[in-house]
Design an enzyme around this catalytic site. Structure first.
Site, short mmCIF file in Angstrom:
data_model
loop_
_atom_site.label_atom_id
_atom_site.label_comp_id
_atom_site.label_asym_id
_atom_site.label_seq_id
_atom_site.Cartn_x
_atom_site.Cartn_y
_atom_site.Cartn_z
N HIS A 20 0.83 -1.20 0.00
CA HIS A 20 0.00 0.00 0.00
C HIS A 20 0.86 1.25 0.00
CE1 HIS A 20 -2.86 -2.89 2.08
NE2 HIS A 20 -3.59 -2.46 1.07
N GLY A 149 -2.45 -1.98 -7.27
CA GLY A 149 -1.27 -2.83 -7.33
C GLY A 149 -1.41 -3.93 -8.37
#
Length: 332
Positions: A20, A149
């Site tokens: 993150h 991601g």
């Protein structure tokens, strides 16, 4: 917002890790302001999935964000983390109570057929929930760029399709997967593993890398490529099965996919000029018998942990050029 300023948005479900933070760091480099959301979205969990036990660590998450904000504070060459959005379910779903039923009522965004493949086949409401909550968040935040991601590769395809099909005024940015030293993709669910299952969990990335190695060495047929993955998985499972229950970590293979990089449709043969998306999922099964004082992770080893990962199959540029020249000579 002043002229020339931009907003980058990183939507998360919390339980923040270095993956993150990599998204946020990328956003800080590319925008004036960065907004981060933390919200565990119930509609992307199936009826029998782990919504109730999903790790929620808001105080620790906020501390990580404070530390990251301090790191960039007074650095005029990059943007800043301007806001953290932590909505409630009442905020996000002000009408009907959200449902996880496949045929449940509510206002949803569905992206088909992308949402029914791979992860969607195993988790039929997952991408409906992801697309719905992202549409809501994008409408609220109005970001110039959104960050996801590569680990959740199918999710990036679904979000990009949603942005294109609904003419959303934002750019989807995909950031490379962040991995542990042994290659395991970082995930909020890794906290469930404990030491024993964590050690075996790297079998997924080892299987993916075996396929990539064969592809780099000239193998292009689906059957041959995926056999390399299944050999790694079968060997590890046989090794674990032979151990006593108090020592072993069993797992199940959910799926392995070799897909076209444009549409995520399955391939029988990989064109080296185009490459492929190789992805897979395994389920680390609950610990059968605990050892004394063993670190079993969050949930005491009783939770099945589903792990996903992927690699892009691409030849190095010099090999792509060599293959192209070889094909041209054969045509002549």
């Amino acid at each position: 917002m002043l002229d020339g300023e931009s907003v980058g948005f990183v939507p998360t479900m919390g339980a923040l890790h270095q993956g993150h933070l990599a998204l946020i760091r990328q956003a800080v480099q590319e925008n004036t302001h960065v907004y981060v959301s933390i919200y565990v979205n119930p509609t992307q969990f199936g009826v029998n999935e782990d919504f109730g036990s999903y790790p929620q660590t808001l105080p620790a998450d906020l501390q990580q964000l404070r530390s990251l904000t301090a790191e960039y504070w007074k650095n005029d060459s990059v943007g800043q983390i301007t806001a953290v959005f932590t909505p409630t379910t009442r905020d996000m779903y002000p009408g009907l109570k959200p449902t996880s039923e496949v045929d449940g009522h509510g206002s949803f965004v569905t992206i088909t057929p992308l949402s029914s493949r791979l992860e969607g086949a195993s988790r039929p409401v997952f991408f409906r929930g992801v697309a719905t909550v992202c549409m809501k968040l994008f409408n609220i935040v109005q970001p110039d760029k959104v960050y996801f991601g590569q680990k959740d590769v199918q999710q990036t395809y679904v979000i990009q399709r949603m942005v294109d099909d609904f003419h959303l005024n934002t750019q989807v940015r995909v950031v490379p997967t962040v991995r542990e030293r042994d290659g395991l993709a970082m995930s909020s669910r890794n906290v469930y593993l404990g030491k024993r299952r964590r050690k075996v969990a790297s079998v997924l990335v080892r299987a993916l890398r075996a396929v990539r190695s064969d592809f780099t060495n000239g193998v292009t047929r689906r059957e041959e490529l995926l056999s390399a993955a299944h050999s790694i998985l079968d060997e590890e499972l046989a090794r674990q099965t032979a151990l006593p229950p108090m020592w072993r970590s069993l797992f199940e293979v959910d799926y392995f996919s070799l897909a076209d990089p444009m549409h995520l449709t399955e391939l029988d043969n990989v064109n080296p000029a185009h490459g492929a998306v190789l992805s897979g999922a395994i389920k680390m099964l609950p610990v059968e018998e605990a050892q004394e004082d063993e670190d079993l992770g969050t949930g005491d080893g009783k939770t099945t942990v589903r792990l996903i990962d992927n690699l892009r199959l691409e030849l190095p540029s010099f090999l792509r050029k060599s293959n192209s020249q070889r094909a041209n000579s054969l045509e002549l």
